[in-house]
Structure formats: structure tokens, C-alpha cells
Design an enzyme around this catalytic site. Structure first.
Site: not given
Ligand code: NOJ
Length: 546
Positions: A200, A242
Site C-alpha cells: 500500500d 501501489e
Molecule cells: C491506498 C489504498 O488503496 C486506499 O484504499 C487507502 O485509503 C489508502 N492507501 C490509505 O491506506
């Protein structure tokens, strides 16, 4: 033989909470998910990515973690988790989980200790400032919902940094103890059998932030540490990052193959929506041509919809406006000034031909495809729910009470079921589509099974072929096992293109998958026809024994 499983995988993303409830408390759980493994195996996916499974206040759908070493008791026990991983492996399914270590919940005992005691050993695990940072209203990830990145904490008598919501304080990655703890978290879950992690917020994990230093440095070599740990603890495990960053930065995340093995292709995702909106393949062709060459062991992950909004932040204002006009014209469909909070089927007007084409296109773009739960049956969204919750409603298994998701009273469900209209569970559900051989679900199964026969899309070298028609995208793939051609017509009108004989052709081309029965193309690829929103996967060569 290809030993890199992640290059031929199909990843299915789901949230345990909304997939299947087994005990009637209104919340999905591991036992429920385990009972659905046969469905997932039959579908043809090969790896399950679970959205956060840890305990926490659940104010950001689990991305606010209060304990990294167990599972949220609402979802079951660690025992249920281990059993699930075992049962998944029995069916040849791998499991990856979200690794959310950029921040914790403000309820995490580390933060509680850090804020209440300046002498706490956890104080320096977070990012503090005694003075009010002048840049505290900059760098928000959720503009409109979040209005600062530094929040005053009365108890600590200091400001703390949070890239996301203020209940998600950032961990201080400059502290070696924090890094050691992150390694321990990864090692723990690898020990329990996961095949890796979706990382993440990767750019923020490696960002070393200080108050009043607006251009925080990103420490890319930190990513090598993640890879090293994986290699030692489980050699075939992956990290799927991500990182919605610009082209100039992308290669830093892969390194020379010694950092992160996989990244979501956000550039291609945004270009695909633009191409769909304009019925014009040009944005995809230019993105593919400009894409950097990545190390051999690395891989892109492609996606259309994920659990967040469709983030169109890397498009120009004009391009974004075209996407909004086509797919999210109402204010309520848009989010954070840059995205669309809808599922794909409603975005494409529930047009079956266009949906098939869009998925066929995604699944044949270079990389490993990721599919969000419910997309295989064309689920819709609930725009009455806040922010991204609109696309996080329970899986629709049947047309009966609570869509077969749970036996709880409707008001006890973790999120409401979509009812009525074109996308209500009475109409869109697994059971009904199971019975109908012409359903979207059957089509997705066929596509995934055919994909297993066409590994070229996952591992091959991809080149676009000039079709002379901007509405038609032709991609040529060459891999040790064969040569494939993928054709997609982004317009709703019939098209005929002249492609000519393609490199690597041997014998008569073989149609592997298409939207309808076409006349054979012939090895010279003359007068190749495509229906409106038509698609064709054509094998030009197969090398047996490779
Ligand atoms: C990215 C995630 O995909 C999202 O859903 C989340 O709110 C943020 N990171 C914070 O962790």
C-alpha cells in the site's frame, strides 16, 4: 518453462468483509470465503489478493491497522486464516495480502504510547513537529475529505504527520526500529503461507518527511530491503506496489530487478479509460510506446476497476473532462476532483459488447491482470454510500435475501446490498448467471481459461501494429512458446483493417477467442474484420515443447 508464476497469474481482489458471511453476523469472514474457494478456482483466477484483514477501527475500510500480527476478529481467527490459506493452496490458489505500513491507525498501541509519553520508545516511530508546519495544508491524498497533512495532537503537545486521513499517522521510516518491525510483519505473514503482498502507498512508505521540507526525499534503495527479506524468507514471493507515479519515477521501483517485482500500471489504466471514452486507441498506443523497458524478472499488473476511485490524476484536464463526460458526468459520481467512484458495468452503460471488449483489452495488455470481485458478474455501485464505499457492497451470490451474502437482518449488514434496478442482486447474481450459458460470468470463465492457453500475453514482448484505423488496436506478442495477435475495436461500428503478414507467423493463424465467429483471417491478414466493439485473439505461431 516459465517459473515466474506471477507472470502468468490472474489476480482476484476481494475484501473478506464483503465476500461471504458464514455465521450470520452480517460481516463476511474467512470461513465464508473458504466455502467460496471452489467458485474462485472454477472461475480461473490463480491468486487472491485480500484487502486489509487486520483489526482496527475500520474508518478507512481496514487501511487503518491497530495490530499487524492478527486478523480482525470480525473475520475469524488466525486459525481460520491458516485453514483458508491451506484450502486455497489445495486448489492451486495463491494468496497475497495488503501490507499497509506507511501508517497505522491512531488507535494502534504504538501511537497511543507515542502520543502520551515523550519518553516512550514509540515516540520516534511517528513523525512529529513542535512548531506548526507551514506546509500542513499541502500534499493531501483525499482533497475535499481531508484538509491537512499535519494535525495538532493535544496529548502529545505536537503536530503529527499523516499523508492520508488524520486518523492514520505516518510511521517514521527513518527509524531503524520501524524498519525492523516492518520486516518482522512481512516475515510473520510469509511464515503463515502468503505468497507476498500488495504494498500500500509505496511512494509514501519510502518518503522521508520532515515539517517544512515540501520536497520530501524518496529513498528508493529502501525497497531493496523489502526484496532481500522476501528472497531469504520465501524466494517466490512477490511485492505488488501501489505507486501512482509519473513515468520518470517508475523504474526506480523496479531497480535492476532487485527492488519490487511488480507494480500496478496506473498510466495504462488511465490511458485505457481515455481510449474507451474517445473510442480511440491512440492514447494506449502512445503509452505502450513510451513505456520504459523493465527488468526481465519484473512485471506490470493491469486493472480496470479496483477498490478505490478510478484515479484520472495523470491525465490532462481536457482528457479527464472527456472521461468524466463519458463515464461519470454527475458530480456525485466523481471523487477527490480527479476520479470516478463507479463500477465498470454502470460506467459502460451495462453494454455487454463494450464490457467484453474492455475486459478482453485489459487482459491482453502487457502484464498480469487483476480483477475486482463482482466485476465478473457486472455488479453495480451504490452512490448513496460515502466516498469509495459506493463500490464496496457485498458480493451478489443469489437473488434471495441479502443476495446470499449473509443471513443477518438487513440492518446488521456491514454494508447494504444493492437492490432493485438494473444492478440489484435480484437481477445480477452468480446463481442466475451460472444457469445462463450466455451470461457475463460464463464469458469471463471462458476468457480466463483461454488466457491460460495464451501465456504470450503475460510473458511475451509486446509491440503495437499499425492498423491505419485509430479505433482499432492491434498488439503483437512474441514469446518462446509462440506468437499472438490481439485485436480490439474501440468503436461501436464495424471495421476492416489491413495488417499484412506479421513477424513470426507460421502456418495458418488460429482464432483462440473472439466476440463472434469470424471468417478465418489467413496468414496474410488481409481485410481483417471486427464487429462494433469486436475483439479477436489470434495465434500466429505455436512452438511445441517450449
Ligand atoms: C491506498 C489504498 O488503496 C486506499 O484504499 C487507502 O485509503 C489508502 N492507501 C490509505 O491506506
Amino acid at each position: 518453462m516459465n517459473e515466474r508464476w506471477y507472470k502468468q497469474a490472474v489476480i482476484y481482489c476481494l475484501d473478506v468483509e464483503t465476500f461471504q458471511d458464514s455465521d450470520g453476523d452480517g460481516v463476511g469472514d474467512f470461513a465464508g470465503l473458504t466455502s467460496r474457494l471452489d467458485y474462485l478456482a472454477r472461475l480461473g483466477v490463480t491468486c487472491l489478493w485480500l484487502n486489509p484483514i487486520h483489526p482496527g477501527p475500520n474508518r478507512d475500510d481496514g487501511y487503518d491497522v491497530a495490530d499487524f500480527y492478527t486478523v480482525d476478529p470480525r473475520l475469524g481467527t488466525l486459525g481460520d486464516f491458516a485453514e483458508f490459506v491451506h484450502q486455497a493452496a489445495n486448489r492451486g490458489l495463491r494468496v497475497i495480502i495488503d501490507l499497509v505500513v506507511n501508517h497505522t491507525s491512531d488507535q494502534h498501541p504504538w501511537f497511543q504510547s507515542a502520543r502520551s509519553d515523550p519518553a516512550s520508545r514509540f515516540r520516534d516511530w511517528y513523525v512529529w513537529s513542535k512548531e506548526e508546519p507551514s506546509d500542513r495544508r499541502q500534499g493531501m491524498v483525499f482533497p475535499g475529505e481531508q484538509d491537512e497533512t499535519w494535525t495538532w495532537d493535544e496529548e502529545a503537545g505536537a503536530w503529527y504527520y499523516h499523508r492520508f486521513y488524520n486518523f492514520q499517522p505516518d510511521l517514521n521510516m527513518a527509524n531503524p526500529d520501524v524498519r525492523a518491525e516492518v520486516r518482522k510483519i512481512m516475515a510473520f505473514w510469509l511464515q503463515l503461507g502468503v505468497s507476498g503482498f500488495r504494498m500500500d502507498a509505496a511512494p509514501f512508505v519510502i518518503e522521508l518527511t520532515r515539517a517544512n521540507e515540501p520536497d520530501a526525499r524518496r529513498e528508493y534503495p529502501y525497497l531493496n530491503e523489502f526484496r532481500e527479506l522476501l528472497s531469504w524468507r520465501r524466494g517466490d514471493a512477490i511485492l505488488l506496489a501501489e505507486a501512482n507515479v509519473g513515468r520518470d519515477e517508475l523504474l526506480e521501483y523496479f531497480g535492476s530487478g532487485d527492488r519490487l517485482p511488480m507494480m500496478f500500471n496506473f498510466v495504462l489504466n488511465q490511458r485505457q479509460f481515455l481510449a474507451l471514452a474517445r473510442s480511440d486507441a491512440t492514447p494506449l498506443v502512445s503509452a505502450l510506446e513510451a513505456a520504459p523497458t523493465i527488468p526481465d524478472s519484473c512485471q506490470w499488473a493491469t486493472f480496470l476497476r479496483n477498490h478505490d476511485e478510478v484515479d484520472l490524476g495523470q491525465l490532462s484536464e481536457r482528457e479527464r473532462a472527456d472521461c468524466f463526460a463519458a463515464f461519470g458526468p454527475e458530480k456525485n459520481m466523481q471523487l477527490y476532483g480527479r476520479g470516478i467512484r463507479r463500477r465498470l458495468a454502470p460506467m459502460l452503460g451495462n453494454d455487454r459488447r463494450r464490457l467484453e471488449m474492455a475486459y478482453s483489452l485489459q487482459f491482453t495488455l502487457p502484464g498480469t491482470p487483476v480483477l475486482r470481485y463482482g466485476e465478473e458478474i457486472g455488479m453495480g455501485d451504490d452512490l448513496s454510500l460515502k466516498e469509495r464505499d459506493a463500490i464496496r457492497t457485498p458480493m451478489q451470490w443469489t437473488g434471495e435475501t441479502n443476495a446470499g451474502f449473509s443471513t443477518a437482518a438487513a440492518k446488521a449488514l456491514c454494508r447494504p446490498i444493492i437492490r432493485g434496478g438494473d444492478f440489484g442482486h435480484e437481477t445480477v447474481n452468480v446463481q442466475a448467471q451460472r444457469r445462463d450459458p450466455s451470461s457475463l460470468l460464463h464469458w469471463v470463465e471462458r476468457m480466463l481459461h483461454t488466457l491460460q492457453e495464451c501465456p504470450e500475453f503475460g510473458v511475451g514482448r509486446c509491440q503495437s501494429v499499425d492498423t491505419g484505423d485509430p479505433a482499432v488496436l492491434a498488439l503483437h506478442y512474441e514469446a518462446p512458446g509462440g506468437v499472438m495477435l490481439a485485436l480490439h475495436n474501440l468503436s461501436d461500428r464495424r471495421r476492416t483493417v489491413e495488417l499484412g503478414r506479421q513477424p513470426g507467423t507460421e502456418g495458418e493463424p488460429l482464432e483462440m477467442f473472439a466476440d463472434q465467429a469470424y471468417e478465418p483471417v489467413g496468414s496474410e491478414l488481409k481485410g481483417v474484420k471486427l464487429a462494433g466493439y469486436g475483439y479477436r485473439w489470434i495465434r500466429l505461431r505455436e512452438t511445441l515443447g517450449r
